[in-house]
Design an enzyme around this catalytic site. Structure first.
Site, PDB file in Angstrom:
ATOM      1  N   LYS A 162       0.837  -1.194   0.000  1.00 51.90           N
ATOM      2  CA  LYS A 162       0.000   0.000   0.000  1.00 51.90           C
ATOM      3  C   LYS A 162       0.876   1.250   0.000  1.00 51.90           C
ATOM      4  O   LYS A 162       0.676   2.162  -0.802  1.00 51.90           O
ATOM      5  CB  LYS A 162      -0.884  -0.045   1.257  1.00 51.90           C
ATOM      6  N   ARG A 211      -3.266   3.006   8.411  1.00 50.63           N
ATOM      7  CA  ARG A 211      -3.601   1.704   7.816  1.00 50.63           C
ATOM      8  C   ARG A 211      -2.354   0.821   7.805  1.00 50.63           C
ATOM      9  O   ARG A 211      -1.255   1.293   7.539  1.00 50.63           O
ATOM     10  CB  ARG A 211      -4.069   1.855   6.371  1.00 50.63           C
ATOM     11  N   GLY A 238      -6.127 -10.625   8.596  1.00 54.70           N
ATOM     12  CA  GLY A 238      -5.768 -10.994   9.962  1.00 54.70           C
ATOM     13  C   GLY A 238      -5.036  -9.881  10.671  1.00 54.70           C
ATOM     14  O   GLY A 238      -4.857  -9.913  11.875  1.00 54.70           O
ATOM     15  N   MET A 263      -4.469  -5.629  11.582  1.00 59.34           N
ATOM     16  CA  MET A 263      -5.294  -4.447  11.797  1.00 59.34           C
ATOM     17  C   MET A 263      -5.560  -3.769  10.473  1.00 59.34           C
ATOM     18  O   MET A 263      -4.681  -3.697   9.629  1.00 59.34           O
ATOM     19  CB  MET A 263      -4.556  -3.482  12.715  1.00 59.34           C
ATOM     20  N   ARG A 318      -4.428  -0.950  -6.181  1.00 59.58           N
ATOM     21  CA  ARG A 318      -3.790  -2.276  -6.129  1.00 59.58           C
ATOM     22  C   ARG A 318      -4.318  -3.096  -7.291  1.00 59.58           C
ATOM     23  O   ARG A 318      -5.348  -2.747  -7.889  1.00 59.58           O
ATOM     24  CB  ARG A 318      -4.099  -2.978  -4.814  1.00 59.58           C
ATOM     25  N   HIS A 378     -12.792 -42.444  -3.379  1.00 57.74           N
ATOM     26  CA  HIS A 378     -13.422 -42.969  -4.588  1.00 57.74           C
ATOM     27  C   HIS A 378     -14.257 -41.889  -5.256  1.00 57.74           C
ATOM     28  O   HIS A 378     -14.143 -41.624  -6.456  1.00 57.74           O
ATOM     29  CB  HIS A 378     -14.286 -44.190  -4.230  1.00 57.74           C
ATOM     30  N   ARG A 391      -0.707 -48.834 -16.618  1.00 63.10           N
ATOM     31  CA  ARG A 391      -0.254 -49.451 -15.377  1.00 63.10           C
ATOM     32  C   ARG A 391      -0.878 -50.826 -15.226  1.00 63.10           C
ATOM     33  O   ARG A 391      -2.094 -50.967 -15.320  1.00 63.10           O
ATOM     34  CB  ARG A 391      -0.658 -48.578 -14.183  1.00 63.10           C
ATOM     35  N   SER A 410       7.699 -43.189 -13.229  1.00 60.53           N
ATOM     36  CA  SER A 410       6.547 -42.315 -13.024  1.00 60.53           C
ATOM     37  C   SER A 410       6.323 -42.235 -11.515  1.00 60.53           C
ATOM     38  O   SER A 410       6.081 -43.251 -10.868  1.00 60.53           O
ATOM     39  CB  SER A 410       5.329 -42.897 -13.737  1.00 60.53           C
ATOM     40  N   GLY A 455       4.430 -41.934  -8.417  1.00 60.36           N
ATOM     41  CA  GLY A 455       3.051 -42.048  -7.935  1.00 60.36           C
ATOM     42  C   GLY A 455       2.984 -41.284  -6.627  1.00 60.36           C
ATOM     43  O   GLY A 455       3.179 -41.844  -5.556  1.00 60.36           O
ATOM     44  N   CYS A 480       2.475 -38.826 -11.813  1.00 58.41           N
ATOM     45  CA  CYS A 480       1.112 -39.148 -12.229  1.00 58.41           C
ATOM     46  C   CYS A 480       0.163 -39.141 -11.039  1.00 58.41           C
ATOM     47  O   CYS A 480      -0.944 -39.627 -11.135  1.00 58.41           O
ATOM     48  CB  CYS A 480       1.072 -40.484 -12.953  1.00 58.41           C
TER      49      CYS A 480
END
Lengths: 891, 891
Positions: B29, B99, B108, B110, B349, B468, B631, B777, B779, B844
């Site tokens: 600011k 400010r 969070g 002031m 901003r 799932h 796979r 790969s 996992g 992956c």
């Protein structure tokens, strides 16, 4: 290979090209033959073809190194001169034996071919040495061995062929008849194998030599090397030795002698001798050998002793065997042959021995000055096998065992015989009446603990080395075999089956938890014994180790036993085992877990607090002056809950709430992968009150002991930390509780707060975690599980097959995996110490009792190992051996 | 801190000590205020106290740095000169606002205190500027803000106190009455907080200043920093600015203006203005603001526009806002005040914006030359949030949302409204009739897939980001919220409850899977759209990325969608999803698993082979010319079996064997920790026939496509490798099968065999494993599970609490844990390439679609990421941003 390198090494007649220090080139057998020759001991002259020749041959599709045949030719000529006979000479034939011999003794390779060098002409010459039956015996032996070990003829078929050839007691009746019968055998062997047995001595010799070299790469040999960490590029040597004949008459024979008893370590010549015999006859059965010395073991009653028939040979043998023992610094296992009253030594090696013998021998050899120093004596005892044999009951060494009923995992060492029961309550009832029982179950759970305690031994169909049965049995010192997959528990409690054999309740079985086997019937068992000899050996070991040895112990009994075995504190007390302790405790714990309100929860905690405080007070009293590391609650809470309708109903009456609500709560808490779930400090963070209660109990117990003038050393261990924030959070509230308690009591005790490193994440973040820890304890069981992605409980479905396929060298739950788990430990040690140089570190997983893993712990600079009480003595020895070996090797 | 360092930075009247490049010292600011002052834009004069002053204050128990008060004094004097008024001067009082402003915007801390500098004397002076009501309004605002943000008075209480003070519309009737009423308010505040509001301007100013600095360390601010990786040692600056008064009359007011629409990106001034108002009044509600420009959004109908009442101010504002956009190179969000017709800019901003707006703005700014290059334009779009908003349906931005019914995890992005159903079959039936349905379940399983496919959205009570429901929904592109713990499914299928609110079947709800929320009722939803604008942006992104972007896809539909989204191949095809495909398949798979004889097994495999071959053929046809990584079977076999009596009975009729024997087999296969059990290549080693069948299907499919003239690139991936021997073994029989097939077909295809690195053991042994692999790969789902010892399925029991306690910064299943998992990946890359420099490597796991994780993949030198199809566009953008940022930073 340069052609100037020596590849053929002579020995015999008081001279040798090699010596005992040339095992790498000559193999163990060849090196010792050379050494004996140099010692002027009567060894039949011969020569050793080096391991390098073997490697060259293997690298060149079985072609022997160029020029080696002429070197062998010259070596044969030298032997001929020394022996005064000639290879292939019909008048005075010289025969040879060929034996393999690698740097270390290794099963799976070709063993022995005797009587090489017989053809039609020498057959006759051989007969002239004694009679045609002698020649028949020699040639038959040659054909049989050559067919077996060189041509690979099926053993059963070969036995039939040999039987057919030798069915005539008269051996063909004369020289020609004998030759004819054996020629038929040779033809049959050729038909069976597709290869003819060579008819000329030189071809026979080279054939046997090639077979020795090729046998380095049999699947069984490769497998053995993989498992025992033997390098593939060692190769084997081949020993070619002139034959001497124990089968040439009544004043001849062959035997095996030990410089001390390998069964109990008693000094004095010990062994067997068989008159008019050759080679393997002593051990092959068929004819019963006699003892070497008079007045020996009653088992030999009947057969004549060597001492009685050939006293001078006996005296000479005694002297030689004693010289060899002193020379090699260990009990010797000597093969010898007597040919017409003349003694020849064919081989000497360090003897294998039983546990009790090993301890006695190590001390006696040290006392006798055969071994120059303590480290040498310590190295003579196997820290696992020998110590366990002494500490645990064992099936009487050498007794005849029936065929194995079922094999499984050696889950808790020791042997036990007892009546079969399959129910824990029945086990307890029968035991109370004085019956010896073996508890046989598919698996065990917390509900079976009383029965396990009452049983002499435990056998389970499923479960690994760290299953409930295994862990509890080891803790109790009860012999146990787990994962005996062939065992099927019969429905209705009638016993169990193995294949077609039903074993009824009450029937006797014997289990051997040291090797993992079960037998039908009652085998004789020697009781456990922490002998004064072992005590002396371990006291000696303590002077040679850097690693501390602590015990995993949850009860006062455990702690007492551990201390009596020399534990220097408790490295792991699993508080959850206390929660299972009695029905009352379990009900309180369940009330705690199922509490709906803070008031219910606080009431349950208030009931648990004094119980836990008393637990810890007793434990620290027992371990006064020594550290007691207490792990805060670790397992998922649902493990404390019942899991079936019966249990819900029972708990419902206890807690006064409907069974449905209990069933519902249990269902809600159930997890897919409890091992990776809501457990350890995760529980202690979400339900802070539980850990707070435990910390309070530990600290109050310590204050009470302090007030009595005792010296408690509590160490509070936070399990399953993955990120430093977890430990920081838990530590903050423990420290806060401590400060408040100390203010309240106007007294204080020193306490430590540390953590388990049992997740790969924790090992990698050890630098950050160390900032909040006073100590690290590597939980190698869980660390192995997560590093391999492998549940101990489920691994038995495929791990045995992996082992038999040699995809893994060791079960990683038994011996620490150095490549993976070991690297994580090394990383954590380095990073932990970088943050906090004085951080105390040890391991408390199952590996803490495994000698190979202990050596790793010593090498990586850990401070201590912690293992189950019965493994403490072995760990003390292993730690000393590791220390000695690292000093010796300058590691 | 040296006293020579400048700690107070002036700005205003066309000059400033600082500038936009001084965010570190002045905060965002302050830096922008200084920059605007230098640009000669009318900013009320003031000064910024630096972040260093903040850090010094925090390090010294709240004591401001020595000497700073006199520096502030001098700064105030300068402002007085520029403004022509004096702080504390009753005749012409100068007031200030204070400010906070850190380097990045951070909730969070002031916020704002306005109208600092009023005491009894200046109150009167202030009244003279307008009337006593104006003075009342200013002082009331000051007291209220000071009490709230400096003294921390409870908001509800404060609201009541302020209401009591302001209930009189007449503001006390006169100056004295006004002062008295506010003095009572000040007393009440003192009583509530225990601290008096200072009565002198200088004390008020220093109090606000200290409060700003202290607010850097509020728990909420610390938490925010922890989560967003903001360093604690940045500190915040404090901006002290002379007040201008929007509340001084009808030609005054305050507003917010955007240089383009943040909702859709349309060019042109956009915003709101409230006449005769100050500070937060625009956003606080109560009074409805009007639009800035005439003819704007209909939502403003009624309230007068700035343009209509103050046209000159409107013209000036337009010019300034456009200048600011061009100057800062991004859409600006500008706060301004008009005091008696004079425009003052209070803050500027970069604007927050919706997804569709972000894409349009990035392209427009590039086209307009506001942004000099493509990398700059790419950086303006958030690769996750913005792209997902464009790709998925969303609740109409800005529409009024009812209170959230339940929150859960943002499991699959997009929004959907539909009628509640709790049964998959019903979902399918209703959908078939054209109804929009949302499937609400405790959790989902393979049995629900048809219902999930039919639903517009899915809501589950349990399960994490990789449950799932989440995995399947993401794959289908169906919006999904999982782990909404407050949702209780009613028994008997009557709907569900959240607390006391019962939601019946058929009732409308709306879910937002992008943020993880569910609402009652039917909210307006904008449909998904892969807009031409996004297409152009992604094409641009492709020119800036090094990482390849592949997709995780199991079906032809997935593959087609992935390719249309720009995927460069399939990085993970999970063959087990094919096994679940239809009832017929599942029965065959079950027959295979339960086979008692080789013949039964072979018959089942023979039925599966053509199905799998067809699967693979279709997939590779869709991905012609691109790699397709398949796979081999991964989950434990028991996952394919039913787990209750009903299922046993059904299967029993299918297989023609008694239900009991099936129940028994299922019980036998059950595992304690399936995730760590008999799965992956462990199954493929013990039951070689399954993997052999799969390999054969892949290779035959490839040969068939080859014969058609197509260009298949099969890559066979072996899962769950822990030790190199496993891969060597499986690879050997795959290669053997390939050789034999190629000979048989007299044709060949190029294929690769590689492995998942998904266990810590594999990462550490990557040097040895690489010897047998054509690709790795990672996992990362499983690797995260094992590294943390944390099951995805069970983690939701405590992980949300961990996140709210800030024990973890991110859910490690959503954003890759760089400290632990990341180090293992780095180790594996290094070791793998050391053995095989050209080894292809990618990830992956779920992390393949997460921008922060993609940046890590780019940094560590991986070759590609693979993610679910809907995440491919975002991944392309994230990869480009990572590439650009690493180039820029020279990483």
């Amino acid at each position: 290979m340069s052609s100037t390198t020596q590849r053929v090494f002579q020995f015999g007649a008081g001279r040798a090209d090699g010596g005992a220090d040339m095992r790498d080139q000559l193999g163990g057998k060849g090196a010792n033959l050379a050494e004996m020759a140099r010692m002027k001991i009567a060894v039949p002259p011969g020569f050793t073809v080096s391991t390098e020749a073997c490697l060259h041959t293997l690298a060149n599709k079985g072609r022997l190194p160029e020029g080696i045949e002429s070197e062998i030719e010259r070596a044969v000529e030298q032997v001929e001169q020394l022996v005064g006979a000639r290879f292939g000479d019909p008048a005075s034939p010289l025969l040879f034996s060929v034996r393999s011999g690698a740097r270390v003794s290794m099963p799976g390779m070709m063993d022995t071919v005797l009587d090489i060098g017989i053809d039609e002409a020498t057959f006759e010459g051989l007969a002239r040495k004694a009679d045609y039956r002698f020649a028949f015996d020699c040639y038959r032996r040659f054909l049989q061995m050559y067919a077996d070990v060189v041509l690979g003829v099926d053993k059963a078929l070969l036995d039939r062929l040999v039987e057919r050839a030798t069915d005539d007691a008269d051996c063909g009746g004369n020289l020609n008849g004998a030759w004819r019968k054996l020629s038929e055998l040779a033809d049959a062997i050729r038909d069976a194998s597709g290869q003819a047995v060579p008819t000329h001595g030189r071809e026979q010799l080279l054939g046997a030599l090639r077979a020795v070299f090729a046998s380095w790469n049999t699947p069984r040999a490769i497998a053995y090397r993989r498992i025992h960490g033997i390098a593939d590029n060692w190769g084997t040597a081949a020993n070619v030795m002139s034959m001497v004949y124990g089968n040439i008459g009544p004043d001849s024979g062959t035997g095996v002698a030990f410089s001390r008893s390998p069964a109990d370590g008693q000094p004095g010549l010990y062994g067997e001798f068989l008159f008019n015999a050759q080679g393997e006859d002593v051990v092959a059965g068929g004819r019963t050998p006699g003892p070497i010395s008079e007045g020996a073991d009653a088992a030999f009653a009947g057969a004549p002793s060597l001492e009685s028939r050939l006293p001078e040979v006996h005296v000479e043998l005694c002297a030689i065997v004693q010289r060899l023992e002193r020379h090699f610094g260990d009990v010797q296992d000597v093969e010898f042959t007597v040919e017409r009253g003349r003694l020849w030594i064919l081989q000497t090696r360090n003897a294998k021995r039983a546990g009790r013998a090993a301890v006695r021998i190590a001390l006696d050899l040290l006392d006798d000055g055969v071994i120059p120093n303590e480290a040498g004596a310590l190295a003579l005892v196997d820290a696992r096998m020998h110590v366990e044999q002494v500490l645990h009951a064992e099936i009487v060494p050498g007794c005849e065992r029936p065929p194995v009923l079922a094999t499984g995992l050696a889950a808790s060492p020791g042997a036990a015989a007892g009546c079969v029961v399959t129910d824990a309550d029945e086990a307890e009832q029968r035991a109370a009446k004085g019956e010896a029982v073996v508890l046989v179950r598919r698996e065990t759970s917390a509900d079976d603990v009383h029965g396990m305690h009452a049983a002499k031994g435990i056998l389970t169909a499923t479960g690994g080395l760290t299953s409930h049965a295994a862990v509890v049995a080891r803790g109790m010192g009860v012999p146990c075999v787990t994962g005996a997959g062939a065992v099927e528990i019969a429905e209705g409690g009638s016993g169990f089956r193995v294949g077609n054999r039903a074993v009824a309740i009450g029937e006797w079985i014997t289990i051997d938890g040291t090797v993992g086997a079960a037998y039908l019937g009652r085998l004789p068992v020697v009781p456990a014994d922490l002998s004064p000899a072992l005590g002396r050996l371990l006291a000696m070991a303590d002077g040679h180790r850097r690693l501390g040895v602590l015990a995993n112990a949850d009860t006062v009994e455990d702690a007492r036993r551990a201390r009596s075995f020399g534990a220097e504190g408790i490295g792991l007390c699993r508080t959850e085992h206390m929660f299972f302790g009695t029905d009352e405790r379990l009900v309180t714990v369940r009330a705690l877990i199922l509490a709906d309100t803070d008031a219910e929860r606080d009431a349950a905690l208030a009931r648990l607090l004094p119980l836990q405080r008393a637990d810890f007070e007793a434990l620290m009293r027992e371990m006064d002056g020594l550290p007691v590391t207490i792990r805060l609650l670790d397992p998922p809470l649902h493990e404390f809950l019942p899991d079936e309708a019966e249990g819900f109903a029972a708990l419902s009456t206890h807690l006064g709430r409907p069974p449905d609500s209990i069933a519902e709560a249990v269902a809600r808490m159930r997890e897919r992968n409890p091992m990776l779930g809501f457990r350890g400090c995760r529980v202690g963070i979400v339900h802070e009150a539980i850990y707070r209660m435990q910390a309070q109990a530990i600290l109050e117990a310590s204050l009470a002991l302090r007030a009595e003038g005792l010296d408690p050393h509590p160490e509070i261990m936070v399990p399953l930390v993955a990120v430093p924030e977890e430990l920081a959070h838990v530590r903050a509230y423990i420290d806060e509780a401590a400060t408040s308690l100390f203010n309240q009591h106007r007294a204080r005790v020193d306490y430590k707060v540390g953590t388990m490193i049992e997740l790969p994440r924790a090992a990698l973040a050890a630098d950050e975690i160390a900032a909040h820890a006073d100590f690290f304890s590597f939980g190698t069981n869980d660390l192995t599980q997560t590093t391999f992605g492998l549940s101990r409980d489920d691994a038995e479905r495929f791990l045995p097959q992996y082992e038999s396929m040699h995809l893994v060298a060791h079960n990683p739950f038994a011996t620490l995996d150095e490549k993976g788990v070991g690297e994580l430990i090394t990383i954590a040690i380095e990073r932990g110490r970088a943050t906090k140089p004085g951080l105390t570190m040890g391991i408390c997983g199952e590996h803490g009792g495994d000698p190979r893993s202990i050596a790793f712990c010593d090498r990586t600079g850990l401070d201590y190992v912690s293992c189950s009480p019965y493994r403490v003595p072995g760990a003390r020895l292993a730690a000393a051996q590791a220390g000695a070996s690292s000093t010796r090797k300058g590691v």
